[in-house]
Write a protein that holds these residues in place. Structure first.
Motif, PDB file in Angstrom:
ATOM      1  N   TRP A 223       0.936  -1.052   0.133  1.00  0.00           N
ATOM      2  CA  TRP A 223       0.233   0.158   0.063  1.00  0.00           C
ATOM      3  C   TRP A 223       0.836   1.350   0.004  1.00  0.00           C
ATOM      4  O   TRP A 223       0.267   2.418  -0.237  1.00  0.00           O
ATOM      5  CB  TRP A 223      -0.926  -0.128   1.009  1.00  0.00           C
ATOM      6  CG  TRP A 223      -1.992  -0.963   1.321  1.00  0.00           C
ATOM      7  CD1 TRP A 223      -1.885  -2.342   1.532  1.00  0.00           C
ATOM      8  CD2 TRP A 223      -3.066  -0.926   0.149  1.00  0.00           C
ATOM      9  NE1 TRP A 223      -3.092  -2.800   1.461  1.00  0.00           N
ATOM     10  CE2 TRP A 223      -3.931  -1.918   0.571  1.00  0.00           C
ATOM     11  CE3 TRP A 223      -3.746   0.215  -0.438  1.00  0.00           C
ATOM     12  CZ2 TRP A 223      -5.151  -2.317  -0.204  1.00  0.00           C
ATOM     13  CZ3 TRP A 223      -4.946   0.008  -0.900  1.00  0.00           C
ATOM     14  CH2 TRP A 223      -5.597  -1.289  -0.902  1.00  0.00           C
ATOM     15  N   ALA A 224       2.235   1.105   0.189  1.00  0.00           N
ATOM     16  CA  ALA A 224       3.014   2.437   0.036  1.00  0.00           C
ATOM     17  C   ALA A 224       3.178   2.812  -1.051  1.00  0.00           C
ATOM     18  O   ALA A 224       3.409   4.138  -1.315  1.00  0.00           O
ATOM     19  CB  ALA A 224       4.194   1.908   0.943  1.00  0.00           C
ATOM     20  N   SER A 225       3.110   2.011  -2.123  1.00  0.00           N
ATOM     21  CA  SER A 225       3.231   2.473  -3.513  1.00  0.00           C
ATOM     22  C   SER A 225       1.908   3.166  -4.279  1.00  0.00           C
ATOM     23  O   SER A 225       1.789   3.206  -5.426  1.00  0.00           O
ATOM     24  CB  SER A 225       3.724   1.446  -4.469  1.00  0.00           C
ATOM     25  OG  SER A 225       3.151   0.282  -4.610  1.00  0.00           O
ATOM     26  N   VAL A 226       0.527   2.905  -3.554  1.00  0.00           N
ATOM     27  CA  VAL A 226      -0.694   3.323  -4.252  1.00  0.00           C
ATOM     28  C   VAL A 226      -0.752   4.896  -4.373  1.00  0.00           C
ATOM     29  O   VAL A 226      -0.435   5.600  -3.491  1.00  0.00           O
ATOM     30  CB  VAL A 226      -1.672   2.970  -3.357  1.00  0.00           C
ATOM     31  CG1 VAL A 226      -3.070   3.500  -3.656  1.00  0.00           C
ATOM     32  CG2 VAL A 226      -1.598   1.520  -2.872  1.00  0.00           C
ATOM     33  N   ARG A 227      -0.853   5.177  -5.539  1.00  0.00           N
ATOM     34  CA  ARG A 227      -1.202   6.516  -5.827  1.00  0.00           C
ATOM     35  C   ARG A 227      -2.376   7.236  -5.662  1.00  0.00           C
ATOM     36  O   ARG A 227      -3.554   6.473  -5.837  1.00  0.00           O
ATOM     37  CB  ARG A 227      -0.632   6.832  -7.317  1.00  0.00           C
ATOM     38  CG  ARG A 227       0.617   6.656  -7.935  1.00  0.00           C
ATOM     39  CD  ARG A 227       1.509   7.873  -7.147  1.00  0.00           C
ATOM     40  NE  ARG A 227       2.669   8.318  -7.934  1.00  0.00           N
ATOM     41  CZ  ARG A 227       3.377   8.792  -7.532  1.00  0.00           C
ATOM     42  NH1 ARG A 227       3.524   9.335  -6.547  1.00  0.00           N
ATOM     43  NH2 ARG A 227       4.518   9.271  -8.337  1.00  0.00           N
ATOM     44  N   LYS A 228      -2.531   8.400  -5.208  1.00  0.00           N
ATOM     45  CA  LYS A 228      -3.871   9.062  -5.281  1.00  0.00           C
ATOM     46  C   LYS A 228      -4.446   9.235  -6.589  1.00  0.00           C
ATOM     47  O   LYS A 228      -3.800   9.535  -7.423  1.00  0.00           O
ATOM     48  CB  LYS A 228      -3.830  10.391  -4.387  1.00  0.00           C
ATOM     49  CG  LYS A 228      -3.442  10.394  -3.095  1.00  0.00           C
ATOM     50  CD  LYS A 228      -3.591  11.766  -2.373  1.00  0.00           C
ATOM     51  CE  LYS A 228      -2.631  13.074  -3.139  1.00  0.00           C
ATOM     52  NZ  LYS A 228      -2.615  14.029  -2.262  1.00  0.00           N
ATOM     53  N   THR A 229      -5.802   8.997  -6.754  1.00  0.00           N
ATOM     54  CA  THR A 229      -6.460   9.177  -8.016  1.00  0.00           C
ATOM     55  C   THR A 229      -6.788  10.642  -8.309  1.00  0.00           C
ATOM     56  O   THR A 229      -6.826  10.804  -9.625  1.00  0.00           O
ATOM     57  CB  THR A 229      -7.602   8.521  -7.962  1.00  0.00           C
ATOM     58  OG1 THR A 229      -8.602   8.941  -7.104  1.00  0.00           O
ATOM     59  CG2 THR A 229      -7.527   6.868  -7.764  1.00  0.00           C
ATOM     60  N   LYS A 230      -6.476  11.496  -7.196  1.00  0.00           N
ATOM     61  CA  LYS A 230      -6.969  12.890  -7.711  1.00  0.00           C
ATOM     62  C   LYS A 230      -6.022  13.764  -7.409  1.00  0.00           C
ATOM     63  O   LYS A 230      -5.524  14.202  -6.041  1.00  0.00           O
ATOM     64  CB  LYS A 230      -8.307  13.316  -6.636  1.00  0.00           C
ATOM     65  CG  LYS A 230      -8.914  14.627  -6.979  1.00  0.00           C
ATOM     66  CD  LYS A 230     -10.131  14.730  -6.291  1.00  0.00           C
ATOM     67  CE  LYS A 230     -10.636  16.137  -6.691  1.00  0.00           C
ATOM     68  NZ  LYS A 230     -11.700  16.685  -5.814  1.00  0.00           N
ATOM     69  N   ASP A 231      -5.083  13.945  -8.255  1.00  0.00           N
ATOM     70  CA  ASP A 231      -3.978  14.709  -8.172  1.00  0.00           C
ATOM     71  C   ASP A 231      -4.044  16.231  -8.392  1.00  0.00           C
ATOM     72  O   ASP A 231      -3.680  17.170  -7.713  1.00  0.00           O
ATOM     73  CB  ASP A 231      -2.975  14.357  -9.276  1.00  0.00           C
ATOM     74  CG  ASP A 231      -2.170  12.840  -8.826  1.00  0.00           C
ATOM     75  OD1 ASP A 231      -1.727  12.008  -9.481  1.00  0.00           O
ATOM     76  OD2 ASP A 231      -2.339  12.686  -7.461  1.00  0.00           O
TER      77      ASP A 231
END
Length: 116
Positions: A23-31
């Motif tokens: 889960w550390a490499s999960v990107r936010k979907t709303k940048d």
């Protein structure tokens, strides 16, 4: 091993072999945030302030007239007047009310501009 990920066997590794997602490499979907422009805000404000439907206002006005006529008819029946005279008085009262309300083209509004 699960889909090529993890140990082939947990033996001797000191783990139970359970594979978890990182889960550390999960990107936010709303940048990025898309802000509305002044024109879009003005368009939305004008769309939210619609004028009332004229047909609905006419229906409400006619309904109020009919309620007043029904009240008059009930009061005249309590007085014991004959049916023909009641019908004549109610018709005259209805004509008077409809002529006075049709002459009033401007709809009454409260301090916020809503139909009262």
């Amino acid at each position: 091993m699960y889909n090529g990920i993890g140990l082939t066997t947990p033996r001797g590794s000191g783990t139970n072999g359970y594979v978890q997602r990182n889960w550390a490499s999960v990107r936010k979907t709303k940048d990025s945030v898309n802000y509305r422009t002044e024109e879009e805000i003005a368009k939305l404000d004008s769309a939210s302030n619609k004028q009332p439907n004229r047909e609905i206002l006419d229906h409400e006005r006619k309904r109020k007239i009919e309620v007043k006529c029904a009240e008059l008819e009930d009061s005249l029946e309590e007085q014991g007047l004959p049916r023909e005279e009641i019908a004549a008085r109610v018709a005259a009262f209805r004509a008077k009310l409809s002529e006075s309300s049709s002459g009033d083209k401007d709809v009454s509004k409260d301090e916020f501009g809503r139909v009262a």
